[in-house]
Structure formats: structure tokens, C-alpha cells
Design a protein around this motif. Structure first.
Motif, PDB file in Angstrom:
ATOM      1  N   ASN A 142       7.866  10.560  -5.056  1.00  0.00           N
ATOM      2  CA  ASN A 142       7.501   9.345  -5.790  1.00  0.00           C
ATOM      3  C   ASN A 142       7.373   8.114  -4.884  1.00  0.00           C
ATOM      4  N   PRO A 143       8.428   7.756  -4.114  1.00  0.00           N
ATOM      5  CA  PRO A 143       8.272   6.568  -3.259  1.00  0.00           C
ATOM      6  C   PRO A 143       7.239   6.757  -2.164  1.00  0.00           C
ATOM      7  N   LEU A 144       7.135   7.970  -1.617  1.00  0.00           N
ATOM      8  CA  LEU A 144       6.132   8.196  -0.579  1.00  0.00           C
ATOM      9  C   LEU A 144       4.723   8.045  -1.143  1.00  0.00           C
ATOM     10  N   ASP A 159      10.570  -2.243  -0.904  1.00  0.00           N
ATOM     11  CA  ASP A 159      11.420  -1.732  -1.982  1.00  0.00           C
ATOM     12  C   ASP A 159      11.428  -0.208  -2.003  1.00  0.00           C
ATOM     13  N   ASP A 160      10.243   0.368  -1.844  1.00  0.00           N
ATOM     14  CA  ASP A 160      10.171   1.836  -1.825  1.00  0.00           C
ATOM     15  C   ASP A 160      10.892   2.406  -0.609  1.00  0.00           C
ATOM     16  N   VAL A 161      10.739   1.737   0.545  1.00  0.00           N
ATOM     17  CA  VAL A 161      11.453   2.191   1.746  1.00  0.00           C
ATOM     18  C   VAL A 161      12.967   2.074   1.546  1.00  0.00           C
ATOM     19  N   GLY A 162      13.391   0.994   0.880  1.00  0.00           N
ATOM     20  CA  GLY A 162      14.818   0.850   0.586  1.00  0.00           C
ATOM     21  C   GLY A 162      15.317   1.952  -0.317  1.00  0.00           C
ATOM     22  N   GLN A 181       3.876   6.207  -3.744  1.00  0.00           N
ATOM     23  CA  GLN A 181       3.669   4.779  -4.006  1.00  0.00           C
ATOM     24  C   GLN A 181       3.349   4.023  -2.715  1.00  0.00           C
ATOM     25  N   ILE A 182       4.083   4.317  -1.659  1.00  0.00           N
ATOM     26  CA  ILE A 182       3.838   3.645  -0.376  1.00  0.00           C
ATOM     27  C   ILE A 182       2.425   3.952   0.108  1.00  0.00           C
ATOM     28  N   SER A 183       2.057   5.229   0.062  1.00  0.00           N
ATOM     29  CA  SER A 183       0.726   5.625   0.530  1.00  0.00           C
ATOM     30  C   SER A 183      -0.365   4.968  -0.304  1.00  0.00           C
ATOM     31  N   SER A 184      -0.188   4.939  -1.639  1.00  0.00           N
ATOM     32  CA  SER A 184      -1.214   4.359  -2.517  1.00  0.00           C
ATOM     33  C   SER A 184      -1.375   2.871  -2.262  1.00  0.00           C
ATOM     34  N   GLN A 185      -0.252   2.164  -2.154  1.00  0.00           N
ATOM     35  CA  GLN A 185      -0.333   0.716  -1.939  1.00  0.00           C
ATOM     36  C   GLN A 185      -0.986   0.386  -0.599  1.00  0.00           C
ATOM     37  N   LEU A 186      -0.670   1.148   0.432  1.00  0.00           N
ATOM     38  CA  LEU A 186      -1.272   0.877   1.739  1.00  0.00           C
ATOM     39  C   LEU A 186      -2.756   1.203   1.738  1.00  0.00           C
ATOM     40  N   GLU A 187      -3.139   2.270   1.070  1.00  0.00           N
ATOM     41  CA  GLU A 187      -4.553   2.603   1.005  1.00  0.00           C
ATOM     42  C   GLU A 187      -5.348   1.530   0.256  1.00  0.00           C
ATOM     43  N   VAL A 188      -4.772   1.046  -0.867  1.00  0.00           N
ATOM     44  CA  VAL A 188      -5.447  -0.010  -1.631  1.00  0.00           C
ATOM     45  C   VAL A 188      -5.564  -1.277  -0.792  1.00  0.00           C
ATOM     46  N   ALA A 189      -4.505  -1.599  -0.040  1.00  0.00           N
ATOM     47  CA  ALA A 189      -4.520  -2.813   0.776  1.00  0.00           C
ATOM     48  C   ALA A 189      -5.569  -2.745   1.872  1.00  0.00           C
ATOM     49  N   LEU A 190      -5.918  -1.542   2.337  1.00  0.00           N
ATOM     50  CA  LEU A 190      -6.893  -1.387   3.413  1.00  0.00           C
ATOM     51  C   LEU A 190      -8.335  -1.317   2.927  1.00  0.00           C
ATOM     52  N   LEU A 191      -8.529  -1.214   1.612  1.00  0.00           N
ATOM     53  CA  LEU A 191      -9.902  -1.086   1.112  1.00  0.00           C
ATOM     54  C   LEU A 191     -10.722  -2.346   1.376  1.00  0.00           C
ATOM     55  N   ASN A 192     -10.140  -3.518   1.088  1.00  0.00           N
ATOM     56  CA  ASN A 192     -10.841  -4.790   1.275  1.00  0.00           C
ATOM     57  C   ASN A 192      -9.887  -5.816   1.875  1.00  0.00           C
ATOM     58  N   ARG A 193     -10.484  -6.799   2.485  1.00  0.00           N
ATOM     59  CA  ARG A 193      -9.666  -7.900   2.998  1.00  0.00           C
ATOM     60  C   ARG A 193      -9.170  -8.711   1.817  1.00  0.00           C
ATOM     61  N   ARG A 194      -7.888  -9.107   1.845  1.00  0.00           N
ATOM     62  CA  ARG A 194      -7.281  -9.818   0.735  1.00  0.00           C
ATOM     63  C   ARG A 194      -6.569 -11.056   1.258  1.00  0.00           C
ATOM     64  N   GLU A 195      -6.113 -11.846   0.295  1.00  0.00           N
ATOM     65  CA  GLU A 195      -5.349 -13.030   0.640  1.00  0.00           C
ATOM     66  C   GLU A 195      -3.988 -12.607   1.199  1.00  0.00           C
ATOM     67  N   SER A 196      -3.403 -13.497   2.008  1.00  0.00           N
ATOM     68  CA  SER A 196      -2.095 -13.203   2.619  1.00  0.00           C
ATOM     69  C   SER A 196      -1.014 -13.001   1.566  1.00  0.00           C
ATOM     70  N   ALA A 197      -1.117 -13.709   0.431  1.00  0.00           N
ATOM     71  CA  ALA A 197      -0.113 -13.562  -0.628  1.00  0.00           C
ATOM     72  C   ALA A 197      -0.118 -12.150  -1.201  1.00  0.00           C
TER      73      ALA A 197
END
Length: 458
Positions: free
Chosen positions: A245-247, A276-279, A249-265
């Protein structure tokens, strides 16, 4: 060496020893009887010669003629008479050698009678005391028929012994095979059962013999092995699920973040979520490490502290209450003892704090109002700590499994956690030679009770 071979050898050896002893006694009795009878015949001949030559003063030549005329001559018979100076005064069959030392003649005079062997000849010596001196009469002969009978008897006994031992060995081999046949069937059945069909069990007869009791014991062992495999499979499945589950989630969030450039926030929010998932993974890893360490036999060496449980309880109250605003922990004591050392138990402070914290945090987490009550009382031999809450009762079907690693009931599936805490509590308490139990039901609080002994047993 197989058991069958050992049983056969031991059985054959025992019977052979008894048989050898019986045959040896039989041979010794026959030898003693034949030898004694032959020596008595020699004694009579020596007495006859001594009486006629020494007592009746019969002439030597006449006495020689007399002995030749007798029909009871023995094979290689020879009779000799010696005077007080050990000089021969009468000898028959001079061609037959009979060399007797003066030491032997003196021994005969001392003992009055002496029997001995000289080569193949049996010899008996008799002392005759007269006014003119002490005479010694020697009578010797070969016991050819008796010795031949003993030799033939020895050959027969040896052959009979070998034949009987062979029959006993063959019978023992068959008997051992018949006695071990149930063991062989059991071995074949076990080879079939393990590891392919652990659900099958050995048949148990109603004879209540050693084989049936062994089958019962093996069946119990198979039950424990089957249960261990089931727990292992469940453990691996649950660990895989908890890590997945956490792995994911981590993989999905990182993949989504790499799709397009986003704001720093947005990146910061993603990083916080990943942290949180790593914790969560770190917490799971730490609890698994604690679980493996408590499960080691060497962990007994950690139990070197004298732990004041009243102090630990107050510390846990403060620590758990600070974890969440709705958590409220109440501590209750029975009448305190005069000697506060009676509230101390041998063990490891860190491990006992972990166990009590897990129970108290779970009690607050699954309570309907976030409240938990810790009740401490003591007996002559143990300190008893109860942790209770007023939440949803634990289903009766789940009670036997709640202390197994990663087991989570349906009602707790939605609550954040990984199912290691109660298993860790149970192993810590068992390591301290204590007991943990739980009661729960409709209209009643859920109570976890720890009983910790004040003195370990060896």
C-alpha cells in the motif's frame, strides 16, 4: 545400522549367551562326571596294589602276574610304588613312561591323595604309612573312551550351537520385521503426508499401545506444523499487503508529479505525502524488528531490570494522552502495598513500556469516546494490569487470532495500523513469563489483562 538389525543382533546375542552358558555347564558336568569316575577306578587299583604289596607283603613278581590276569585292565595302565627315599620298589608296564618328580611325590605324602594329568594319562597318587616308612602308590592310565566321548560331545555341541544360533538369528530377523512393520507403515504415511497433504493424519488404533500413542503424538505435531505453515502464509501475505500500500502510493504520487511541471506548493504537498508514507514504512519496519528481537531466545538476557510498574503506568498515561486531543487515560490502583517494591517485577523496562503503550494506545484508538482505564493491582506472586475501554466489542470469532501478527478484524480494517502491536505485546509478556488475556462482549467493556510475575522460574 537399522533398528531391525540392532534388535536381531541383540536378541541373537542374548539367546547365544544363554545357550553357550547352558552348553558349557552341560559339557563341564559330563567332563567332571567322566573324570571323577575314571579317577575312582584308578584309586581302587592303587588301593589294591598298596594293600597287597605293602599290607599283605605279596611278592612283586607274584603281584605282577596277578595284575596281568585281571580282566579290568585300563588302556596304557601303569602302577608304580615308591618307598620313603622316592625309590621305585614296584613298577608295571615299564615300557610306558611315567616321569614323576620328587616334588610331586612329597606333595602326595603331604596331602595323602593327589590327582593330576600327565599328557594324555590320568594319574592318581595315594600315600601308605607303615612302621617301615611312607610309601606312595601311583596308578595311571588313559581314559580313551571317556576322552573320545568328550571330544565327540564338544563337536556335537558346537554344531548344535551354530545351528540354533542361525535359527534364532533368522527368527529374530523375522520377529523384528514384524514388530517394526507398523513403524514402516507410519514412515510411508508420513512421507505421503509431509509436505504435500498436511491435512491428513496418521490412523490411531484403539489398542492404546506404544504405536497408537506415538501416532497420537505425531498427529499433534502435525497439527502444530500445519498451524505454523498457516500462520507463516498469513504473515507473508499480510506483510506483502502492508508494504504494498505505501509503496504503491509513493510510486503513484511520484509518477503523477513527473507528468507535468507544477507549482512548488504542489511539489511540497507531494513530498509531505511521500514522507508520511515513508514514515509508515519506517514504523512498520521498526515494529517488525522489535517483533523479531523479542522472538529470539537470546532476548532473555535483556531481562535484567527491576521495573516499577506504577512508574511505568504513569509515564504511559502522559505519553499516550499527548498523542491526540481526544485521548484520555485514567489510572486506578487497588490499595497500595506498604512496600512499594511489591509493585516491581524483573524484566526489561523498554519492552514493558512498549507493551503497555501499545495496549493503551489501542484502547484509546478503538474507544468510542477516546478514553481508556488502566487498573493496577497486585497479589503475593504477581502484578496484574488491566487496560479497558468502552468501544465496539471484539467479535468472538476474532478473539483467538488477535495476537497473531498482522491479523486485523473487519471492524478495525478502516483504522490506520498494521496489526503488529498486539502480537508484540503477547511476545513481550510471554518473554517475561507472564500471561495476557482479553475479554469483550456486548454491553461490557473490552479488557486486556497482563499478569507479570515478581520472580522468574528457572
Amino acid at each position: 545400522m537399522t533398528i531391525r538389525t540392532r534388535l536381531t543382533l541383540r536378541f541373537t546375542g542374548l539367546v547365544s549367551a544363554i545357550l553357550a552358558l547352558a552348553f558349557a555347564c552341560l559339557y563341564a558336568f559330563c567332563w567332571y562326571f567322566i573324570s571323577s569316575d575314571f579317577y575312582r577306578r584308578l584309586d581302587r587299583k592303587a588301593d589294591t596294589i598298596g594293600e597287597l604289596l605293602i599290607r599283605q607283603q605279596m611278592g612283586p613278581q607274584l603281584l605282577i602276574q596277578f595284575t596281568r590276569l585281571r580282566k579290568d585292565q585300563l588302556p596304557a595302565q601303569k602302577i608304580a610304588v615308591y618307598d620313603g627315599q622316592n625309590s621305585p620298589v614296584f613298577i608295571t608296564n615299564e615300557q610306558i613312561p611315567l616321569a614323576v618328580s620328587t616334588k610331586v611325590l612329597d606333595a602326595i605324602r603331604t596331602q595323602k591323595n593327589k590327582k593330576f594329568r600327565q599328557g594324555a594319562a590320568y594319574v592318581t597318587g595315594v600315600r601308605y604309612a607303615t612302621t617301615s616308612g611312607q610309601y606312595v602308590v601311583l596308578a595311571s592310565a588313559e581314559n580313551r573312551y571317556g576322552d573320545q566321548f568328550l571330544r565327540q560331545m564338544l563337536v556335537v555341541l558346537i554344531g548344535l550351537f551354530g545351528g540354533i544360533v542361525g535359527i534364532v538369528a533368522f527368527s529374530g530377523w523375522l520377529y523384528a520385521g514384524d514388530a517394526l512393520r507398523p513403524m514402516k507403515r507410519m514412515e510411508q504415511q508420513l512421507n505421503h503426508i509431509f509436505p504435500n497433504t498436511l491435512q491428513e493424519r496418521l490412523p490411531v488404533s484403539t489398542d492404546n499401545d506404544e504405536i497408537s500413542r506415538l501416532s497420537t503424538t505425531i498427529n499433534r505435531l502435525l497439527d502444530r506444523i500445519d498451524e505454523s505453515f498457516r500462520l507463516q502464509r498469513m504473515f507473508v501475505a499480510n506483510v506483502s499487503h502492508e508494504l504494498k500500500n505505501p509503496l504503491t502510493q509513493i510510486s503513484s504520487q511520484l509518477e503523477v508529479a513527473l507528468l507535468n511541471r507544477r507549482e512548488s506548493a504542489v511539489y511540497e504537498e507531494t513530498i509531505r505525502s511521500v514522507l508520511d508514507d515513508v514514515g509508515e514504512l519506517s514504523t512498520l519496519t521498526r515494529e517488525l524488528l522489535q517483533l523479531s528481537q523479542v522472538n529470539q531466545a537470546s532476548a532473555v538476557g535483556l531481562l535484567t531490570d527491576s521495573v516499577r510498574l506504577d512508574e511505568v503506568v504513569w509515564d504511559i498515561r502522559e505519553e499516550v494522552s499527548s498523542l491526540h486531543d481526544r485521548y484520555d487515560v485514567t489510572v486506578r490502583f487497588d490499595e497500595l502495598p506498604d512496600d512499594f517494591n511489591q509493585l516491581a517485577v524483573p524484566g526489561n523496562t523498554a519492552l514493558l513500556r512498549t507493551a503497555l503503550k501499545n495496549l493503551t494506545e489501542n484502547a484509546c484508538k478503538f474507544s468510542s469516546d477516546g478514553k481508556a482505564v488502566i487498573h493496577v493491582r497486585f497479589t503475593e506472586t504477581a502484578v496484574i494490569i488491566s487496560v479497558q475501554n468502552n468501544g465496539t466489542p471484539i467479535p468472538a470469532d476474532d478473539l483467538p487470532y488477535i495476537f497473531e501478527p498482522f491479523y486485523r478484524s473487519r471492524q478495525t480494517a478502516e483504522v490506520r495500523g498494521n496489526g503488529v502491536g498486539l502480537s508484540l505485546v503477547e511476545r513481550i509478556v510471554r518473554l517475561h513469563q507472564g500471561r495476557v488475556s482479553v475479554t469483550s462482549g456486548e454491553g461490557q467493556p473490552t479488557v486486556f489483562q497482563l499478569e507479570l510475575v515478581r520472580q522468574f522460574t528457572s
